[in-house]
Design a protein around this motif. Sequence first.
Motif, PDB file in Angstrom:
ATOM      1  N   ALA A  67       0.834  -1.206   0.000  1.00  0.00           N
ATOM      2  CA  ALA A  67       0.000   0.000   0.000  1.00  0.00           C
ATOM      3  C   ALA A  67       0.868   1.255   0.000  1.00  0.00           C
ATOM      4  O   ALA A  67       0.568   2.226  -0.703  1.00  0.00           O
ATOM      5  CB  ALA A  67      -0.927   0.002   1.215  1.00  0.00           C
ATOM      6  N   LEU A  68       1.948   1.217   0.751  1.00  0.00           N
ATOM      7  CA  LEU A  68       2.855   2.365   0.787  1.00  0.00           C
ATOM      8  C   LEU A  68       3.502   2.591  -0.579  1.00  0.00           C
ATOM      9  O   LEU A  68       3.578   3.732  -1.051  1.00  0.00           O
ATOM     10  CB  LEU A  68       3.937   2.146   1.849  1.00  0.00           C
ATOM     11  CG  LEU A  68       4.964   3.259   2.009  1.00  0.00           C
ATOM     12  CD1 LEU A  68       4.275   4.548   2.423  1.00  0.00           C
ATOM     13  CD2 LEU A  68       6.015   2.857   3.022  1.00  0.00           C
ATOM     14  N   ALA A  69       3.920   1.523  -1.213  1.00  0.00           N
ATOM     15  CA  ALA A  69       4.515   1.646  -2.554  1.00  0.00           C
ATOM     16  C   ALA A  69       3.495   2.224  -3.531  1.00  0.00           C
ATOM     17  O   ALA A  69       3.827   3.090  -4.352  1.00  0.00           O
ATOM     18  CB  ALA A  69       5.016   0.287  -3.033  1.00  0.00           C
ATOM     19  N   GLN A  70       2.255   1.774  -3.419  1.00  0.00           N
ATOM     20  CA  GLN A  70       1.187   2.280  -4.288  1.00  0.00           C
ATOM     21  C   GLN A  70       0.961   3.781  -4.042  1.00  0.00           C
ATOM     22  O   GLN A  70       0.824   4.558  -4.983  1.00  0.00           O
ATOM     23  CB  GLN A  70      -0.090   1.498  -3.985  1.00  0.00           C
ATOM     24  CG  GLN A  70      -1.002   1.309  -5.130  1.00  0.00           C
ATOM     25  CD  GLN A  70      -2.142   0.376  -4.756  1.00  0.00           C
ATOM     26  OE1 GLN A  70      -2.484   0.205  -3.578  1.00  0.00           O
ATOM     27  NE2 GLN A  70      -2.761  -0.220  -5.755  1.00  0.00           N
ATOM     28  N   GLN A  71       0.939   4.164  -2.767  1.00  0.00           N
ATOM     29  CA  GLN A  71       0.756   5.575  -2.424  1.00  0.00           C
ATOM     30  C   GLN A  71       1.915   6.422  -2.953  1.00  0.00           C
ATOM     31  O   GLN A  71       1.715   7.531  -3.438  1.00  0.00           O
ATOM     32  CB  GLN A  71       0.640   5.753  -0.900  1.00  0.00           C
ATOM     33  CG  GLN A  71      -0.624   5.192  -0.303  1.00  0.00           C
ATOM     34  CD  GLN A  71      -1.851   5.957  -0.762  1.00  0.00           C
ATOM     35  OE1 GLN A  71      -1.825   7.158  -0.898  1.00  0.00           O
ATOM     36  NE2 GLN A  71      -2.938   5.237  -1.014  1.00  0.00           N
ATOM     37  N   ALA A 106       3.945  10.307  -6.816  1.00  0.00           N
ATOM     38  CA  ALA A 106       4.880  10.660  -7.898  1.00  0.00           C
ATOM     39  C   ALA A 106       4.110  11.087  -9.149  1.00  0.00           C
ATOM     40  O   ALA A 106       4.486  12.063  -9.811  1.00  0.00           O
ATOM     41  CB  ALA A 106       5.797   9.481  -8.200  1.00  0.00           C
ATOM     42  N   ARG A 107       3.020  10.357  -9.463  1.00  0.00           N
ATOM     43  CA  ARG A 107       2.207  10.731 -10.633  1.00  0.00           C
ATOM     44  C   ARG A 107       1.572  12.114 -10.434  1.00  0.00           C
ATOM     45  O   ARG A 107       1.542  12.934 -11.354  1.00  0.00           O
ATOM     46  CB  ARG A 107       1.141   9.683 -10.910  1.00  0.00           C
ATOM     47  CG  ARG A 107       1.676   8.417 -11.538  1.00  0.00           C
ATOM     48  CD  ARG A 107       0.570   7.538 -12.086  1.00  0.00           C
ATOM     49  NE  ARG A 107      -0.396   7.113 -11.108  1.00  0.00           N
ATOM     50  CZ  ARG A 107      -0.319   5.981 -10.390  1.00  0.00           C
ATOM     51  NH1 ARG A 107       0.684   5.158 -10.585  1.00  0.00           N
ATOM     52  NH2 ARG A 107      -1.255   5.671  -9.514  1.00  0.00           N
ATOM     53  N   VAL A 108       1.077  12.376  -9.232  1.00  0.00           N
ATOM     54  CA  VAL A 108       0.454  13.676  -8.957  1.00  0.00           C
ATOM     55  C   VAL A 108       1.493  14.792  -9.075  1.00  0.00           C
ATOM     56  O   VAL A 108       1.224  15.845  -9.668  1.00  0.00           O
ATOM     57  CB  VAL A 108      -0.204  13.679  -7.553  1.00  0.00           C
ATOM     58  CG1 VAL A 108      -0.557  15.083  -7.100  1.00  0.00           C
ATOM     59  CG2 VAL A 108      -1.444  12.793  -7.562  1.00  0.00           C
ATOM     60  N   LEU A 166       1.389  17.888 -11.626  1.00  0.00           N
ATOM     61  CA  LEU A 166       1.496  19.276 -11.172  1.00  0.00           C
ATOM     62  C   LEU A 166       2.610  20.012 -11.915  1.00  0.00           C
ATOM     63  O   LEU A 166       2.434  21.163 -12.324  1.00  0.00           O
ATOM     64  CB  LEU A 166       1.757  19.329  -9.664  1.00  0.00           C
ATOM     65  CG  LEU A 166       0.560  19.053  -8.767  1.00  0.00           C
ATOM     66  CD1 LEU A 166       0.988  18.968  -7.307  1.00  0.00           C
ATOM     67  CD2 LEU A 166      -0.484  20.149  -8.935  1.00  0.00           C
ATOM     68  N   ARG A 167       3.751  19.326 -12.080  1.00  0.00           N
ATOM     69  CA  ARG A 167       4.859  19.938 -12.830  1.00  0.00           C
ATOM     70  C   ARG A 167       4.424  20.254 -14.260  1.00  0.00           C
ATOM     71  O   ARG A 167       4.700  21.333 -14.785  1.00  0.00           O
ATOM     72  CB  ARG A 167       6.074  19.007 -12.844  1.00  0.00           C
ATOM     73  CG  ARG A 167       7.010  19.280 -11.704  1.00  0.00           C
ATOM     74  CD  ARG A 167       8.269  18.443 -11.817  1.00  0.00           C
ATOM     75  NE  ARG A 167       8.150  17.461 -10.744  1.00  0.00           N
ATOM     76  CZ  ARG A 167       8.183  16.153 -10.869  1.00  0.00           C
ATOM     77  NH1 ARG A 167       8.419  15.606 -12.015  1.00  0.00           N
ATOM     78  NH2 ARG A 167       8.026  15.366  -9.840  1.00  0.00           N
ATOM     79  N   GLU A 168       3.725  19.290 -14.887  1.00  0.00           N
ATOM     80  CA  GLU A 168       3.255  19.511 -16.255  1.00  0.00           C
ATOM     81  C   GLU A 168       2.280  20.675 -16.316  1.00  0.00           C
ATOM     82  O   GLU A 168       2.341  21.500 -17.233  1.00  0.00           O
ATOM     83  CB  GLU A 168       2.611  18.231 -16.801  1.00  0.00           C
ATOM     84  CG  GLU A 168       3.594  17.104 -17.041  1.00  0.00           C
ATOM     85  CD  GLU A 168       2.926  15.772 -17.318  1.00  0.00           C
ATOM     86  OE1 GLU A 168       1.673  15.699 -17.286  1.00  0.00           O
ATOM     87  OE2 GLU A 168       3.658  14.792 -17.558  1.00  0.00           O
ATOM     88  N   GLU A 169       1.381  20.737 -15.333  1.00  0.00           N
ATOM     89  CA  GLU A 169       0.402  21.824 -15.299  1.00  0.00           C
ATOM     90  C   GLU A 169       1.103  23.158 -15.067  1.00  0.00           C
ATOM     91  O   GLU A 169       0.754  24.168 -15.687  1.00  0.00           O
ATOM     92  CB  GLU A 169      -0.638  21.565 -14.198  1.00  0.00           C
ATOM     93  CG  GLU A 169      -1.812  22.510 -14.221  1.00  0.00           C
ATOM     94  CD  GLU A 169      -2.603  22.457 -15.521  1.00  0.00           C
ATOM     95  OE1 GLU A 169      -3.067  23.525 -15.950  1.00  0.00           O
ATOM     96  OE2 GLU A 169      -2.768  21.364 -16.103  1.00  0.00           O
ATOM     97  N   GLU A 170       2.093  23.177 -14.191  1.00  0.00           N
ATOM     98  CA  GLU A 170       2.858  24.404 -13.969  1.00  0.00           C
ATOM     99  C   GLU A 170       3.578  24.815 -15.250  1.00  0.00           C
ATOM    100  O   GLU A 170       3.609  26.006 -15.594  1.00  0.00           O
ATOM    101  CB  GLU A 170       3.873  24.209 -12.840  1.00  0.00           C
ATOM    102  CG  GLU A 170       3.250  24.149 -11.467  1.00  0.00           C
ATOM    103  CD  GLU A 170       4.241  23.759 -10.380  1.00  0.00           C
ATOM    104  OE1 GLU A 170       5.426  23.487 -10.688  1.00  0.00           O
ATOM    105  OE2 GLU A 170       3.833  23.725  -9.206  1.00  0.00           O
TER     106      GLU A 170
END
Length: 153
Positions: free
Chosen positions: A86-90, A95-97, A101-105
């Motif tokens: 679960a921690l790895a999934q989180q 990382a995806r979020v 965010l970087r792409e949106e910025e």
Amino acid sequence: METLYQAGSVFMKVNTLQGKKMVESGLQSGDFSLPPSWPSCLPPAADLEMLQQKVAVVQRELEDFKKEVLPAIQSLEEAFCELNGALAQQEEQAARVRQRLREEEDRGVVRNKVLTFLLPREKQLRQHCQRLEGLLLGRGREALVPPKKIQAH
């Protein structure tokens, strides 16, 4: 180093080094019987029988304890593995979020640059359109002359 210990009403002479070895090997093998080198300090038969019964009880309790603890340890290991998953999934989601965010910025920076370029251009085009509209509506030469800038004195 021999010391006198009292077991019940009987005093026993114990070689502590040999006793330590016996306990260590007994704990590893589960055998708590006395080694053959100890017959000289054995208590009377009745006391010995009582001690052997107590040792047998302790051995049974140890086996029961092992039977209870092993499933609990396995359950904890499974829960630990699930939590790690679960921690790895989180972490992957985080990382995806962060990437989004970087792409949106980055897109926001590009938008700002485009707007910075386009807004003055839009103002120029409006002024040009007003002049052309003036020509079209027949104002003639006045429309061709760019508007005078007002200067502060």
